[in-house]
Write a protein that holds these residues in place. Structure first.
Motif, PDB file in Angstrom:
ATOM      1  N   GLN A  14       0.967  -1.563  -0.007  1.00 23.62           N
ATOM      2  CA  GLN A  14       0.066   0.214  -0.084  1.00 23.62           C
ATOM      3  C   GLN A  14       1.327   1.330   0.245  1.00 23.62           C
ATOM      4  OE1 GLN A  14      -3.140   0.223  -0.813  1.00 23.62           O
ATOM      5  NE2 GLN A  14      -3.187  -2.373  -0.698  1.00 23.62           N
ATOM      6  N   LYS A  17       2.203   2.467  -3.775  1.00 25.55           N
ATOM      7  CA  LYS A  17       0.946   2.343  -4.244  1.00 25.55           C
ATOM      8  C   LYS A  17       1.315   3.168  -4.383  1.00 25.55           C
ATOM      9  CE  LYS A  17      -2.571  -0.737  -4.713  1.00 25.55           C
ATOM     10  NZ  LYS A  17      -3.746  -1.717  -4.719  1.00 25.55           N
ATOM     11  N   ARG A  21       1.623   6.785  -6.369  1.00 23.39           N
ATOM     12  CA  ARG A  21       0.139   7.360  -7.055  1.00 23.39           C
ATOM     13  C   ARG A  21       0.587   8.956  -6.963  1.00 23.39           C
ATOM     14  NH1 ARG A  21      -3.086   5.121  -4.806  1.00 23.39           N
ATOM     15  NH2 ARG A  21      -3.172   5.251  -2.894  1.00 23.39           N
ATOM     16  N   PHE A  71       0.127  -3.116  -8.705  1.00 22.51           N
ATOM     17  CA  PHE A  71       0.231  -1.977  -9.336  1.00 22.51           C
ATOM     18  C   PHE A  71      -1.223  -1.320  -9.734  1.00 22.51           C
ATOM     19  CE2 PHE A  71       4.639  -3.434  -9.257  1.00 22.51           C
ATOM     20  CZ  PHE A  71       5.290  -2.302  -8.566  1.00 22.51           C
ATOM     21  N   ILE A  73      -3.214   0.558 -10.225  1.00 19.04           N
ATOM     22  CA  ILE A  73      -3.204   2.137  -9.531  1.00 19.04           C
ATOM     23  C   ILE A  73      -3.862   3.006 -10.477  1.00 19.04           C
ATOM     24  CG2 ILE A  73      -2.019   4.032  -8.466  1.00 19.04           C
ATOM     25  CD1 ILE A  73       0.273   2.170  -8.202  1.00 19.04           C
TER      26      ILE A  73
END
Length: 345
Positions: A14, A17, A21, A71, A73
């Protein structure tokens, strides 16, 4: 303990990611100009992964699983450039030959696009368009006075030995490296290209040829001859500029008490046999003596022309023998050129 490890792994994923992002959001919000000075960066961000099919099967499968489950995302798109058939083969190595690899891949790819397959000649032409011929091009045979000459040689050999596009591109760069070096005597570019290709495709034959271990006798039925080995390869036609008049002369044959046989050929492009040219080349590497008046093959094709016949690509190749005999015929030199260029990659 198991739950603790799972929690740590989940939190690490997390965090990763989140970092990706935020990086994408920062790039977009920074309002960076594009190269042309117009517009703005926008979503999505593309991450390119190339040649996954060439990776170790376990690694390829792990990468796919990672992309799918980790991934995912928003605003990030993964683009995989791959040989799907080879990738499916890698998957079957892991899960078994009877595994439905095609449906398995369907889990990962939302969209698929297939690139058009270029002909090998078109591929080579595109490469040569962005490469410049070195200054040493004049010391090659065929003469590289235009891009077509090199295109013909590289395409013919690549087609004959069925080189991959990657191998073809590597050999082009090696050839250009060799061409750039100064020479005292013209180099046989066709024979050199063939040696480069054998080095990649058939190393055992390359060793036999470059060491001069095979007989140069023009006997295609004798397994110990180079001619026999070449006859097992695919023969192709190539257009070569041959000085069939300048080098052979105005008279092909003079006989005691008989009329001279004039030379009916011009300096021009001729469609020749790659296999025949390479065989003649090897012959002159081991024995560079050539007596025009003793060339029975040449006399036969002249008589065929006089009888209003037309020549095939094997017979056209005979016209190049005189020029081939005048080129650099030191076999060790050709081997050294190949070995040097390969090790300088």
């Amino acid at each position: 303990m198991l739950c603790s490890n799972h929690k740590e792994r989940y939190e690490s994923i997390q965090y990763l990611k989140k970092e990706i992002r935020q990086w994408v959001e920062a790039a977009v919000s920074a309002n960076l100009d594009q190269l042309d000075g117009q517009g703005r960066l926008d979503y999505p961000a593309f991450i390119l992964i190339d040649e996954l099919d060439r990776c170790r099967p376990t690694y390829a499968v792990e990468m796919l699983e990672t992309i799918k489950h980790i991934f995912d995302i928003q605003g990030v798109v993964f683009v995989l450039a791959t040989d799907t058939a080879q990738l499916q083969h890698a998957i079957k190595v892991i899960y078994g030959e009877g595994f439905d690899a095609q449906n398995y891949l369907g889990r990962f790819f939302q969209r698929r696009f297939t690139l058009n397959r270029k002909s090998r000649r078109e591929f080579i032409s595109n490469i040569l368009e962005v490469r410049s011929l070195p200054d040493g091009s004049a010391m090659m045979w065929p003469e590289l006075n235009n891009p077509r000459a090199l295109l013909e040689v590289v395409t013919a050999v690549s087609d004959s030995l069925e080189l991959s596009l990657r191998q073809t591109e590597q050999i082009i760069d090696r050839l250009l490296f060799v061409i750039s070096k100064p020479r005292r005597k013209k180099v046989n570019l066709i024979f050199l290209m063939y040696l480069f290709a054998l080095h990649e495709k058939d190393y055992q034959l390359y060793s036999g040829v470059s060491d001069g271990a095979l007989s140069h006798a023009q006997d295609k039925f004798n397994e110990k001859t180079f001619a026999h080995k070449i006859s097992l390869k695919k023969d192709v036609t190539m257009a070569v500029f041959i000085r069939a008049n300048t080098e052979i002369g105005s008279v092909v044959f003079r006989a005691q008490g008989k009329s001279d046989i004039p030379n009916p050929f011009d300096d021009n492009f001729y469609n020749v046999s790659l296999g025949e040219i390479v065989c003649y080349s090897y012959q002159f590497m081991l024995n560079d003596s050539y007596r025009l008046r003793d060339d029975r093959e040449l006399k036969e094709i002249v008589e065929k022309i006089d009888a209003n016949g037309s020549l095939n690509m094997q017979e056209n190749s005979i016209l190049a023998k005189k020029e081939l005999s005048l080129l650099e015929c030191n076999l060790s030199l050709y081997k050294n050129l190949v070995e040097l260029a390969v090790h300088l990659d």
